[in-house]
Design a protein around this motif. Sequence first.
Motif, PDB file in Angstrom:
ATOM      1  N   VAL A  85      13.369   3.894   2.344  1.00 57.64           N
ATOM      2  CA  VAL A  85      12.902   4.949   1.114  1.00 57.64           C
ATOM      3  C   VAL A  85      13.591   5.974   1.343  1.00 57.64           C
ATOM      4  O   VAL A  85      13.586   6.783   2.519  1.00 57.64           O
ATOM      5  N   ILE A 113      13.849  10.362   1.586  1.00 55.70           N
ATOM      6  CA  ILE A 113      13.308  11.416   1.964  1.00 55.70           C
ATOM      7  C   ILE A 113      13.933  13.018   1.585  1.00 55.70           C
ATOM      8  O   ILE A 113      15.287  12.459   2.217  1.00 55.70           O
ATOM      9  N   GLY A 138       2.754  11.650   0.893  1.00 49.37           N
ATOM     10  CA  GLY A 138       3.322  10.323  -0.084  1.00 49.37           C
ATOM     11  C   GLY A 138       2.416  10.379  -1.379  1.00 49.37           C
ATOM     12  O   GLY A 138       1.964   9.958  -0.976  1.00 49.37           O
ATOM     13  N   GLN A 184       0.242  -2.458  -1.668  1.00 47.70           N
ATOM     14  CA  GLN A 184       0.789  -2.442  -0.376  1.00 47.70           C
ATOM     15  C   GLN A 184      -0.007  -2.951   0.418  1.00 47.70           C
ATOM     16  O   GLN A 184       0.896  -4.136   1.323  1.00 47.70           O
ATOM     17  N   ARG A 244       3.005  -5.586   0.079  1.00 46.37           N
ATOM     18  CA  ARG A 244       4.445  -4.410   0.998  1.00 46.37           C
ATOM     19  C   ARG A 244       4.255  -4.860   2.680  1.00 46.37           C
ATOM     20  O   ARG A 244       5.254  -4.746   3.273  1.00 46.37           O
ATOM     21  N   TYR A 245       2.870  -4.800   2.906  1.00 43.03           N
ATOM     22  CA  TYR A 245       2.768  -5.259   4.556  1.00 43.03           C
ATOM     23  C   TYR A 245       3.347  -6.269   4.650  1.00 43.03           C
ATOM     24  O   TYR A 245       4.143  -6.513   6.497  1.00 43.03           O
ATOM     25  N   HIS A 300       7.940  -0.240  -3.424  1.00 44.51           N
ATOM     26  CA  HIS A 300       7.672   1.435  -2.578  1.00 44.51           C
ATOM     27  C   HIS A 300       7.962   2.640  -4.164  1.00 44.51           C
ATOM     28  O   HIS A 300       8.392   2.458  -4.931  1.00 44.51           O
ATOM     29  N   ASP A 335       4.260   8.567   5.906  1.00 41.34           N
ATOM     30  CA  ASP A 335       3.631   7.604   4.482  1.00 41.34           C
ATOM     31  C   ASP A 335       4.703   7.789   3.815  1.00 41.34           C
ATOM     32  O   ASP A 335       4.609   7.221   2.919  1.00 41.34           O
ATOM     33  N   ARG A 336       5.785   9.208   4.147  1.00 41.92           N
ATOM     34  CA  ARG A 336       6.790   9.346   2.447  1.00 41.92           C
ATOM     35  C   ARG A 336       7.337   8.234   2.499  1.00 41.92           C
ATOM     36  O   ARG A 336       8.177   8.179   2.002  1.00 41.92           O
ATOM     37  N   MET A 337       7.684   7.927   4.377  1.00 49.64           N
ATOM     38  CA  MET A 337       9.049   7.295   4.337  1.00 49.64           C
ATOM     39  C   MET A 337       8.504   5.552   3.955  1.00 49.64           C
ATOM     40  O   MET A 337       9.791   4.883   4.445  1.00 49.64           O
ATOM     41  N   GLY A 338       7.554   5.695   3.204  1.00 49.92           N
ATOM     42  CA  GLY A 338       7.092   4.371   3.346  1.00 49.92           C
ATOM     43  C   GLY A 338       6.788   3.271   3.906  1.00 49.92           C
ATOM     44  O   GLY A 338       6.269   1.762   3.773  1.00 49.92           O
ATOM     45  N   PRO A 381       3.619   0.586   5.488  1.00 44.35           N
ATOM     46  CA  PRO A 381       2.815   0.365   4.534  1.00 44.35           C
ATOM     47  C   PRO A 381       1.201   0.542   5.213  1.00 44.35           C
ATOM     48  O   PRO A 381       0.596  -0.049   5.335  1.00 44.35           O
ATOM     49  N   PHE A 382       0.941   1.800   4.986  1.00 44.08           N
ATOM     50  CA  PHE A 382      -0.359   1.656   5.835  1.00 44.08           C
ATOM     51  C   PHE A 382      -1.155   1.357   5.017  1.00 44.08           C
ATOM     52  O   PHE A 382      -1.002   1.300   3.819  1.00 44.08           O
ATOM     53  N   THR A 383      -2.539   0.587   5.468  1.00 43.02           N
ATOM     54  CA  THR A 383      -3.547   0.517   4.519  1.00 43.02           C
ATOM     55  C   THR A 383      -4.066   1.848   3.909  1.00 43.02           C
ATOM     56  O   THR A 383      -4.621   2.846   3.935  1.00 43.02           O
ATOM     57  N   ARG A 384      -4.602   1.053   2.412  1.00 42.64           N
ATOM     58  CA  ARG A 384      -4.725   2.131   1.628  1.00 42.64           C
ATOM     59  C   ARG A 384      -6.473   1.695   1.187  1.00 42.64           C
ATOM     60  O   ARG A 384      -6.717   0.656   1.275  1.00 42.64           O
ATOM     61  N   SER A 399      -1.775   0.771  10.151  1.00 43.41           N
ATOM     62  CA  SER A 399      -1.215  -0.412   8.922  1.00 43.41           C
ATOM     63  C   SER A 399      -1.279  -1.023   9.461  1.00 43.41           C
ATOM     64  O   SER A 399      -0.856  -2.100  10.453  1.00 43.41           O
ATOM     65  N   GLY A 400      -2.415  -2.261   8.948  1.00 43.13           N
ATOM     66  CA  GLY A 400      -2.892  -4.238   9.480  1.00 43.13           C
ATOM     67  C   GLY A 400      -3.443  -3.323  10.921  1.00 43.13           C
ATOM     68  O   GLY A 400      -4.282  -1.835  11.150  1.00 43.13           O
ATOM     69  N   GLN A 406       5.437  -0.659  12.098  1.00 38.46           N
ATOM     70  CA  GLN A 406       5.519  -0.248  11.059  1.00 38.46           C
ATOM     71  C   GLN A 406       5.473   1.090  11.107  1.00 38.46           C
ATOM     72  O   GLN A 406       7.566   1.252  10.203  1.00 38.46           O
TER      73      GLN A 406
END
Lengths: 258, 598
Positions: free
Chosen positions: A124, A126, A135, A143, A146-147, A186, B94-97, B99-102, B124-125, B131
């Motif tokens: 991604v 930046i 972000g 998510q 993607r995860y 993303h 987070d900006r780097m992508g 996949p944190f749990t939301r 992230s899970g 991650q």
Amino acid sequence: MSDVILKIKRQDGPNSRPYWEEFKVPVAPKANVISLLLEIQRNPVNLQGKPTTPVIWDCNCLEEVCGACSMVINGVARQACAALVDTLSKPIVLQPLSKFPLVRDLMVDRQKMFENLKKIKAWVPIDGTYYMGPGPKVAPSVQDERYLISCCMTCGCCMEACPYVNPKSNYMGPTCMAQVKLFNAHPTGAMYKDERLDAIAGDGGIADCGNAQNCERVCPKEIPLVSIIAELNRETAFRGFNRWLKGKPKGPGLAAPG
Amino acid sequence: MKFIVVGGGLAGLMATIKIAEKGENVDLISFVHVKRSHSVCAQGGINGAVNTKGEGDSPWNHFDDTLLGGDYLANQPPVLGMCEAAPGIIYLMDRMGVPFTRTPEGNLDFRRFGGTLVHRTAFSGSTTGQQLLYALDEQVRYWETQGKVNKFEDWDYLSAVIDDNGVCRGCIAQDMKTMEIRSFQGDAVILCTGGLGAVYGKTTNSIINTGSPASSAYQQGVYYANPEMIQIHPTCIGGDDKLRLISEGVRGDGGRLWTYKDGKPWFFMEEWYPAYGNLVSRDVASRGIFKVCRELGLGLDGGDSVYLDVTHLEPDWIEKRQHGVLEIYRKFAGEEPTKVPMKVFPAMHYSMGGMWVDYNQMTNIPGLFAAGECEYQYHGANRLGANSLISCLYAGTVVGDKVMEYCKGLKKTSSDVSSKVFDAEMARQKAGMDKILKFNGPENPYVLKDEMNNYMSTYVGVVRTTKQLQDTDKKLLELMERYKKLGVYDTGGWSNRTAIFIRHLWNMFELARGIVGGSLLRKESRGAHYMPEYPNRDDENWLKTTKAKWTPSGPQFSLEDVDISLVKPRVRRYDVTKDQVIKEAAEKEAASSKEGAK
């Protein structure tokens, strides 16, 4: 403690001749293939009672999350750490992955998978590491999707199982296709979606997949590779059609941040 | 300017990115492909007081919890720096992508973790380390395509190149395929080489975590600080090859510890620690389980395990949040954790101690820096869960900036240093390898390691006694003697992993002696270091960093005051809240001053 016979395909180096060597190894409770190889290190003597060199293989985490210990176990590419001895038919046959240059014994060089990730711009972009707040918001469903893909360990099992990954083809392989989807899904990554689609539209790209579907069957992380590849197929086709209609778009592309 | 980063886990990759984005070049040397570094194993999450749950959390509160969790052995200013930077670092990831749990709104979700009462852990899970590592790996790959980063993966770091003025000018490393040993020039060398689990053998660590580079630096004169502070994680599962972690996040999501007492489930942690319950700090939880199993004899089947139970939680919900961990349990324990409680026991997990560094992450050898688990700076005598990821990332950002400042102040760069300095160190390392390849004695290196592991795991763990520590030290000396009679089994000049292992083995012995020496020295109980002979924390005499200096005859220790300039150490209790402790202390003080006035 019972014993088990291990039959290992060995090779001293990339230019040496391969040979088979057998070992009789005691099995402790809850032993996996790694434990057997560790036992050979402690007592490097083969079935014939002849001293030999310890077997060389790759492993780090031993909990199926680093991707290092892929090998062909009883004919199937998988992680040696998650291969519990009790569940395997005997004798246990170990071979190195055959789709990668051999280093020694069961160790191979999977560098080409990492090189492929460069070709598809698997990141991604930046603007820099300085503070710019959170972000973009991401829907929980996106998510989740993607995860699942992001758990790919670059272990190479899908490459081993795929008949279209072979010396005559440049096919980047199933995992690489899945990574395109990971970054295209993303919100920031999607800004450069077309560049990634173009990267798999050409040589070694998605057209090389012949839909054998072996990849998904061996993936230790159960990534739905088949449906991802089907989806990308549609997207690259659509993108190709659009390009043909509009002509190639001009723009700065996926440029250096900062 | 030339920079060398050794190690491609979170700290190393973050340092690499920081340097590359300033336009400088980095040689990144790593024992494994960086994507396979041990950071990949971190499960539960990363701490940062983002305070999205209306709990009034703040970086100061995070700081205060971290100090208390570490039993006040950490120098305070760097810990505050970390806690203040933490929310920004989580946002960066987070900006780097990652996949944190939301949450339903699409924001980052936070879970609870040990040693705190608030939701401060982004996750992230249950594969947060994996991650985070992948996100940095991707960014570094981008910088590779820009020609800023040159990777040397599957290379073993051997030593620092130190010039006649005692300044580090580069390092020596070995290609583990071709076995080529060569020197690298660098104005700053940053060691981000992780922990030392292999010294204990069966642990939650990756098999690669031998601590060899840190030990090498220690033997070259870097102080090794608080070696005795080894974290034993309360909830692990067995295996013949290694032990596996069941994340603290499982308890953060509602998992409960229990065993049978009088035929009925006994939730001992909840009974003993009503305020924090199952989420006390790790040293306290491990001692709790140890007490249940060894002192009260109430472990499951009379052994060392207790239950970690998630069967009361909604299966789909816990599966989604803990899939990675539950899968590990299914695969390696062979039971269904949402139906049958998991059987867990304490095991070695992390080293709080490590190379001594100053607030700029520089060791006492100028030009040689360290960041991540291999240094001692952020966790004191016990690390809080989910603080390792943030400490690695933070230290990586700090060191990335500080090496730049350091190099700007240099009068002479590494390229001005005579090649003789590099050649001499390279010759020393080549001679060392040649010597190993000639080993033809009867002893097996892997067997010697097993013997060390047994002693370290049995006697230098949750509870320590002077007698057992002395016995362990004696054993280590015996092993170091037997090392001289090793056989190498493999004299090949291509990918000879046995020879490399033998080099690491010696380095592990040296670290083990440091750990045992520090444990014998510290005559108190603090954090992870618990000795029934000295059951209490003794701030008057032992609020000190132990610093080991390597000598050929063993570690020589000195003590250094801890910087407690920001928060006055309090009594450490998890049965009541912090507010309660502070209130009681104030009341006691008021009463005694009244008494004094009378």
